[in-house]
Design a protein around this motif. Structure first.
Motif, mmCIF file in Angstrom:
data_model
loop_
_atom_site.group_PDB
_atom_site.id
_atom_site.type_symbol
_atom_site.label_atom_id
_atom_site.label_comp_id
_atom_site.label_asym_id
_atom_site.label_seq_id
_atom_site.Cartn_x
_atom_site.Cartn_y
_atom_site.Cartn_z
ATOM 1 N N VAL A 1 24.339 21.352 -9.573
ATOM 2 C CA VAL A 1 23.891 21.652 -10.929
ATOM 3 C C VAL A 1 24.892 22.553 -11.645
ATOM 4 C CG1 VAL A 1 22.070 22.741 -12.283
ATOM 5 C CG2 VAL A 1 21.476 21.255 -10.365
ATOM 6 N N ALA A 2 25.459 23.510 -10.947
ATOM 7 C CA ALA A 2 26.440 24.408 -11.569
ATOM 8 C C ALA A 2 27.646 23.616 -12.080
ATOM 9 C CB ALA A 2 26.886 25.481 -10.585
ATOM 10 N N ALA A 3 28.097 22.646 -11.306
ATOM 11 C CA ALA A 3 29.218 21.803 -11.736
ATOM 12 C C ALA A 3 28.817 20.953 -12.938
ATOM 13 C CB ALA A 3 29.678 20.910 -10.590
ATOM 14 N N LEU A 4 27.577 20.474 -12.939
ATOM 15 C CA LEU A 4 27.072 19.686 -14.067
ATOM 16 C C LEU A 4 27.065 20.518 -15.343
ATOM 17 C CD1 LEU A 4 25.691 17.078 -15.142
ATOM 18 C CD2 LEU A 4 23.516 18.121 -14.477
ATOM 19 N N HIS B 1 20.001 13.914 -19.701
ATOM 20 C CA HIS B 1 18.547 14.032 -19.638
ATOM 21 C C HIS B 1 18.002 13.351 -18.377
ATOM 22 C CE1 HIS B 1 14.519 14.637 -21.224
ATOM 23 N NE2 HIS B 1 14.243 13.431 -20.743
ATOM 24 N N ALA B 2 18.470 12.148 -18.110
ATOM 25 C CA ALA B 2 18.021 11.418 -16.918
ATOM 26 C C ALA B 2 18.380 12.180 -15.649
ATOM 27 C CB ALA B 2 18.622 10.018 -16.895
ATOM 28 N N ARG B 3 19.590 12.717 -15.598
ATOM 29 C CA ARG B 3 20.034 13.469 -14.413
ATOM 30 C C ARG B 3 19.204 14.737 -14.238
ATOM 31 N NH1 ARG B 3 20.437 15.563 -10.315
ATOM 32 N NH2 ARG B 3 22.310 16.322 -9.246
ATOM 33 N N LEU B 4 18.900 15.422 -15.331
ATOM 34 C CA LEU B 4 18.099 16.643 -15.245
ATOM 35 C C LEU B 4 16.678 16.348 -14.783
ATOM 36 C CD1 LEU B 4 19.267 18.511 -18.449
ATOM 37 C CD2 LEU B 4 19.795 19.063 -16.068
ATOM 38 N N MET B 5 16.095 15.295 -15.293
ATOM 39 C CA MET B 5 14.742 14.930 -14.874
ATOM 40 C C MET B 5 14.713 14.627 -13.377
ATOM 41 S SD MET B 5 13.020 15.524 -17.520
ATOM 42 C CE MET B 5 11.432 14.935 -16.969
ATOM 43 N N ASP C 1 13.514 16.278 -7.830
ATOM 44 C CA ASP C 1 14.010 16.497 -6.468
ATOM 45 C C ASP C 1 14.132 17.982 -6.110
ATOM 46 O OD1 ASP C 1 14.186 13.745 -6.294
ATOM 47 O OD2 ASP C 1 16.366 13.688 -6.612
ATOM 48 N N GLN C 2 13.699 18.841 -7.003
ATOM 49 C CA GLN C 2 13.756 20.297 -6.822
ATOM 50 C C GLN C 2 15.171 20.792 -6.522
ATOM 51 O OE1 GLN C 2 10.694 21.150 -3.912
ATOM 52 N NE2 GLN C 2 9.087 20.875 -5.432
ATOM 53 N N GLU C 3 16.149 20.188 -7.209
ATOM 54 C CA GLU C 3 17.548 20.614 -7.081
ATOM 55 C C GLU C 3 17.886 21.717 -8.070
ATOM 56 O OE1 GLU C 3 20.520 17.244 -6.779
ATOM 57 O OE2 GLU C 3 18.773 16.195 -7.587
ATOM 58 N N ILE C 4 16.990 21.954 -9.004
ATOM 59 C CA ILE C 4 17.275 22.859 -10.108
ATOM 60 C C ILE C 4 16.053 23.737 -10.363
ATOM 61 C CG2 ILE C 4 16.543 21.149 -11.817
ATOM 62 C CD1 ILE C 4 18.728 22.165 -13.663
ATOM 63 N N GLY C 5 16.327 25.004 -10.604
ATOM 64 C CA GLY C 5 15.249 25.934 -10.904
ATOM 65 C C GLY C 5 14.955 25.974 -12.393
ATOM 66 N N PRO C 6 13.894 26.665 -12.773
ATOM 67 C CA PRO C 6 13.493 26.713 -14.185
ATOM 68 C C PRO C 6 14.570 27.289 -15.115
ATOM 69 C CG PRO C 6 11.761 27.606 -12.786
ATOM 70 C CD PRO C 6 12.948 27.349 -11.919
ATOM 71 N N ASP C 7 15.257 28.334 -14.677
ATOM 72 C CA ASP C 7 16.280 28.940 -15.534
ATOM 73 C C ASP C 7 17.458 27.992 -15.763
ATOM 74 O OD1 ASP C 7 14.781 31.251 -15.827
ATOM 75 O OD2 ASP C 7 15.769 32.273 -14.158
ATOM 76 N N GLU C 8 17.914 27.351 -14.680
ATOM 77 C CA GLU C 8 19.007 26.381 -14.822
ATOM 78 C C GLU C 8 18.567 25.205 -15.687
ATOM 79 O OE1 GLU C 8 19.544 25.781 -10.608
ATOM 80 O OE2 GLU C 8 21.592 26.570 -10.749
ATOM 81 N N ALA C 9 17.328 24.775 -15.518
ATOM 82 C CA ALA C 9 16.809 23.650 -16.303
ATOM 83 C C ALA C 9 16.803 23.993 -17.794
ATOM 84 C CB ALA C 9 15.410 23.265 -15.838
ATOM 85 N N ARG C 10 16.397 25.208 -18.119
ATOM 86 C CA ARG C 10 16.393 25.622 -19.531
ATOM 87 C C ARG C 10 17.802 25.573 -20.117
ATOM 88 N NH1 ARG C 10 13.024 29.267 -17.386
ATOM 89 N NH2 ARG C 10 10.855 29.015 -17.906
ATOM 90 N N PHE D 1 30.635 21.183 -16.538
ATOM 91 C CA PHE D 1 31.187 19.954 -17.115
ATOM 92 C C PHE D 1 30.623 19.696 -18.508
ATOM 93 C CE2 PHE D 1 31.002 15.170 -17.254
ATOM 94 C CZ PHE D 1 32.349 14.992 -17.487
ATOM 95 N N LEU D 2 29.314 19.852 -18.655
ATOM 96 C CA LEU D 2 28.694 19.593 -19.955
ATOM 97 C C LEU D 2 29.129 20.602 -21.006
ATOM 98 C CD1 LEU D 2 26.826 17.376 -20.973
ATOM 99 C CD2 LEU D 2 27.033 17.420 -18.532
ATOM 100 N N THR D 3 29.441 21.813 -20.572
ATOM 101 C CA THR D 3 29.963 22.806 -21.512
ATOM 102 C C THR D 3 31.283 22.320 -22.116
ATOM 103 O OG1 THR D 3 28.879 24.625 -20.353
ATOM 104 C CG2 THR D 3 30.761 25.198 -21.746
ATOM 105 N N ASP D 4 32.122 21.723 -21.294
ATOM 106 C CA ASP D 4 33.404 21.214 -21.789
ATOM 107 C C ASP D 4 33.228 19.969 -22.660
ATOM 108 O OD1 ASP D 4 34.827 23.288 -20.679
ATOM 109 O OD2 ASP D 4 35.273 22.208 -18.832
ATOM 110 N N VAL D 5 32.275 19.103 -22.309
ATOM 111 C CA VAL D 5 31.991 17.937 -23.156
ATOM 112 C C VAL D 5 31.468 18.406 -24.517
ATOM 113 C CG1 VAL D 5 30.565 15.862 -23.434
ATOM 114 C CG2 VAL D 5 31.615 16.361 -21.216
ATOM 115 N N LEU D 6 30.593 19.398 -24.497
ATOM 116 C CA LEU D 6 30.068 19.952 -25.745
ATOM 117 C C LEU D 6 31.196 20.588 -26.567
ATOM 118 C CD1 LEU D 6 27.713 20.570 -27.601
ATOM 119 C CD2 LEU D 6 27.228 22.582 -26.209
ATOM 120 N N ALA D 7 32.108 21.275 -25.905
ATOM 121 C CA ALA D 7 33.252 21.873 -26.607
ATOM 122 C C ALA D 7 34.095 20.789 -27.278
ATOM 123 C CB ALA D 7 34.107 22.689 -25.647
#
Length: 135
Positions: A94-97, A24-28, A33-42, A100-106
């Motif tokens: 962001v794509a790597a993030l 959450h902190a990283r996404l915020m 910093d405008q590193e992520i677009g709305p679709d990626e953020a969702r 990575f989170l997909t694997d942590v969730l798995a």
């Protein structure tokens, strides 16, 4: 052996919650910093929510999710998730993030199944991701 007691399952769930907080902190920061677009953020926020839900499910069902025959030490499992937590804030792409989170969730979902083979396979993926990420 990992996840062999209610306390160990709860400890794992607590560390997954820490990962969700770090995400959450990283996404915020990425949004600011405008590193992520709305679709990626969702997508990323959906992963955060799913990770929190998985952790909460583990907390609720910890007494019944004790895993028998998991051939990995609790400290190895916890160390991997704690390292994941530390790395989340440092992942620049962001794509790597999200990958990575997909694997942590798995891994969190595998733990909920209480099936050693699934847990070990998911743990291997998270470790592989950690090896591929810059420290």
């Amino acid at each position: 052996m990992a996840l062999a007691s209610q306390q160990e399952v709860e400890q794992f769930a607590d560390t997954l919650s820490d990962c969700a907080n770090a995400l959450h902190a990283r996404l915020m920061q990425a949004i600011k910093d405008q590193e992520i677009g709305p679709d990626e953020a969702r997508v990323a926020f959906q992963q955060e929510t799913a990770l929190r839900q998985q952790a909460n499910s583990l907390f609720i069902d910890a007494a019944t999710l004790i895993v028998a025959g998991l051939d990995v030490a609790q400290n190895e499992l916890m160390g991997t998730i704690q390292e994941a937590n530390r790395r989340i804030a440092k992942i620049k792409k962001v794509a790597a993030l999200l990958d990575f989170l997909t694997d942590v969730l798995a891994l969190a979902m595998a733990a909920y199944t209480a099936k050693p083979k699934l847990i070990l396979a998911a743990l291997k993926e998270v470790k592989h991701d950690l090896d591929g990420l810059q420290a």
